[in-house]
Design an enzyme around this catalytic site. Structure first.
Site, PDB file in Angstrom:
ATOM      1  N   THR A  60     -14.912  37.099  47.386  1.00  0.00           N
ATOM      2  CA  THR A  60     -15.210  38.287  48.187  1.00  0.00           C
ATOM      3  C   THR A  60     -16.680  38.653  48.097  1.00  0.00           C
ATOM      4  O   THR A  60     -17.240  39.218  49.039  1.00  0.00           O
ATOM      5  CB  THR A  60     -14.328  39.467  47.733  1.00  0.00           C
ATOM      6  OG1 THR A  60     -12.955  39.103  47.895  1.00  0.00           O
ATOM      7  CG2 THR A  60     -14.609  40.724  48.540  1.00  0.00           C
ATOM      8  N   TYR A 147      -8.360  31.237  37.526  1.00  0.00           N
ATOM      9  CA  TYR A 147      -8.257  31.593  38.942  1.00  0.00           C
ATOM     10  C   TYR A 147      -7.470  30.480  39.622  1.00  0.00           C
ATOM     11  O   TYR A 147      -8.009  29.405  39.899  1.00  0.00           O
ATOM     12  CB  TYR A 147      -9.661  31.726  39.521  1.00  0.00           C
ATOM     13  CG  TYR A 147      -9.777  32.338  40.904  1.00  0.00           C
ATOM     14  CD1 TYR A 147      -8.667  32.788  41.614  1.00  0.00           C
ATOM     15  CD2 TYR A 147     -11.026  32.475  41.499  1.00  0.00           C
ATOM     16  CE1 TYR A 147      -8.797  33.348  42.866  1.00  0.00           C
ATOM     17  CE2 TYR A 147     -11.176  33.040  42.755  1.00  0.00           C
ATOM     18  CZ  TYR A 147     -10.063  33.464  43.439  1.00  0.00           C
ATOM     19  OH  TYR A 147     -10.198  34.017  44.689  1.00  0.00           O
ATOM     20  N   LYS A 175      -5.736  35.138  37.545  1.00  0.00           N
ATOM     21  CA  LYS A 175      -5.724  35.709  38.894  1.00  0.00           C
ATOM     22  C   LYS A 175      -4.846  34.789  39.723  1.00  0.00           C
ATOM     23  O   LYS A 175      -5.190  33.635  39.990  1.00  0.00           O
ATOM     24  CB  LYS A 175      -7.128  35.814  39.483  1.00  0.00           C
ATOM     25  CG  LYS A 175      -7.124  36.407  40.890  1.00  0.00           C
ATOM     26  CD  LYS A 175      -8.521  36.499  41.498  1.00  0.00           C
ATOM     27  CE  LYS A 175      -8.434  37.075  42.911  1.00  0.00           C
ATOM     28  NZ  LYS A 175      -9.751  37.120  43.587  1.00  0.00           N
ATOM     29  N   ILE A 215      -6.474  41.918  41.141  1.00  0.00           N
ATOM     30  CA  ILE A 215      -7.870  41.852  41.575  1.00  0.00           C
ATOM     31  C   ILE A 215      -7.795  41.852  43.089  1.00  0.00           C
ATOM     32  O   ILE A 215      -7.408  40.854  43.695  1.00  0.00           O
ATOM     33  CB  ILE A 215      -8.587  40.608  41.041  1.00  0.00           C
ATOM     34  CG1 ILE A 215      -8.575  40.602  39.515  1.00  0.00           C
ATOM     35  CG2 ILE A 215     -10.021  40.543  41.555  1.00  0.00           C
ATOM     36  CD1 ILE A 215      -9.176  39.342  38.891  1.00  0.00           C
TER      37      ILE A 215
END
Length: 302
Positions: A60, A147, A175, A215
């Site tokens: 992001t 992740y 995540k 998140i």
């Protein structure tokens, strides 16, 4: 796991709580330059939101479009303004030595953790992924958040791989963008990794099943509502959480109907938080979507 490096020790397990709602901070631009004034304002804006902390230089944050030097500029600017709010640094790479060197350097920056995906494009075996993450965890002085995002990296982290990595004292959380509900449930049941929803639409299901938080890019807007939803779900107050959650669903869908963070930046620009600018090959949201997001945002209210 590989042998211990000079920079870290397995003797004392790292204790860090990553529960709650984390914001994967966008990187504001002024033309082709990082807008440091806007970045400072954003950190101040979210510092009092009740969020668990900030993640910088994630997808992001358009980290792939930033040089290594620019990534450190962003990190230092955020840390200077965070004033005690925890900060996680996103880091990706596919050269083990270079990535380990960056991890060692980041250990001295005062961050709370490093968000680390699988190496992109290479598509290693599961044994290779265990070796990769184990070596980087050995090199790190701070906790790692795995992740799991196969649609970006090309590598899927199997459940057995994640459970093996969970034994490392500095691999503390995940995540979860893996797209496998059974794997998510199994990780929650195992309990060694704190499971954070990485797909915004999965926040409710993940946290209600015992996940530790999220998140969430969409939480740049209506942040306090997102924070409250996570709090209520962790307290078992599902009905109250759902009353706050349901109105957000059309907005979340809209924010990801074109590539992130284009739609998000369009809405944030309308709110006066930053300029609506991205780095190529990312593009601004379409005018029609920007208008729809404004209507959806307004319909939610406070």
């Amino acid at each position: 796991m590989q042998a211990e490096t000079e920079s870290a020790s397995h003797s004392t397990p790292v204790q860090r709580d990553f529960s709650g709602l984390w914001i994967p901070l966008v990187t504001p631009f002024d033309g082709d330059r990082i807008d440091h004034a806007a970045l400072k304002r954003l950190v101040a804006h979210y510092r009092g939101s009740g969020s668990a902390g900030l993640v910088v230089c994630g997808s992001t944050g358009e980290a792939a479009a930033l040089s290594d030097e620019e990534q450190m500029e962003v990190l230092h600017a955020v840390l200077a303004e965070a004033r005690g709010l925890p900060v996680i640094m996103g880091l990706s790479g596919y050269h083990l030595g270079k990535t380990a060197a960056r991890i060692r350097a980041l250990g001295a920056e005062g961050i709370s953790g490093i968000l680390l995906p699988a190496p992109s494009y290479i598509r290693p075996s599961q044994a290779g992924l265990i070796e990769w993450f184990g070596a980087l965890a050995d090199a790190s002085a701070v906790p790692l958040i795995l992740y799991d995002i196969p649609y970006r990296t090309g590598s899927t982290l199997d459940l057995a791989t994640l459970l093996a990595l969970a034994s490392h004292p500095r691999i503390c959380a995940i995540k979860d963008c893996g797209g496998d509900p059974a794997k998510t449930q199994a990780l929650i049941a195992d309990g060694r990794l704190q499971v954070l929803a990485g797909e915004d639409m999965n926040i409710f299901s993940t946290v209600s099943q015992g996940g530790h938080g999220a998140i969430a890019a969409a939480a740049h807007v209506h942040t306090q509502r997102f924070v409250r939803i996570v709090e209520l779900l962790r307290a078992g107050e599902t009905a109250q959480a759902n009353a706050l959650w349901a109105p957000l669903l059309p907005l979340i869908e809209g924010l990801f109907s074109e590539p992130n963070p284009g739609p998000l930046k369009a809405l944030m620009a309308h709110q006066g938080l930053l300029r609506d600018g991205l780095r190529s090959p990312m593009t601004r949201a379409s005018a029609a979507l920007a208008e729809r997001l404004q209507r959806l945002d307004k319909s939610i209210g406070s």
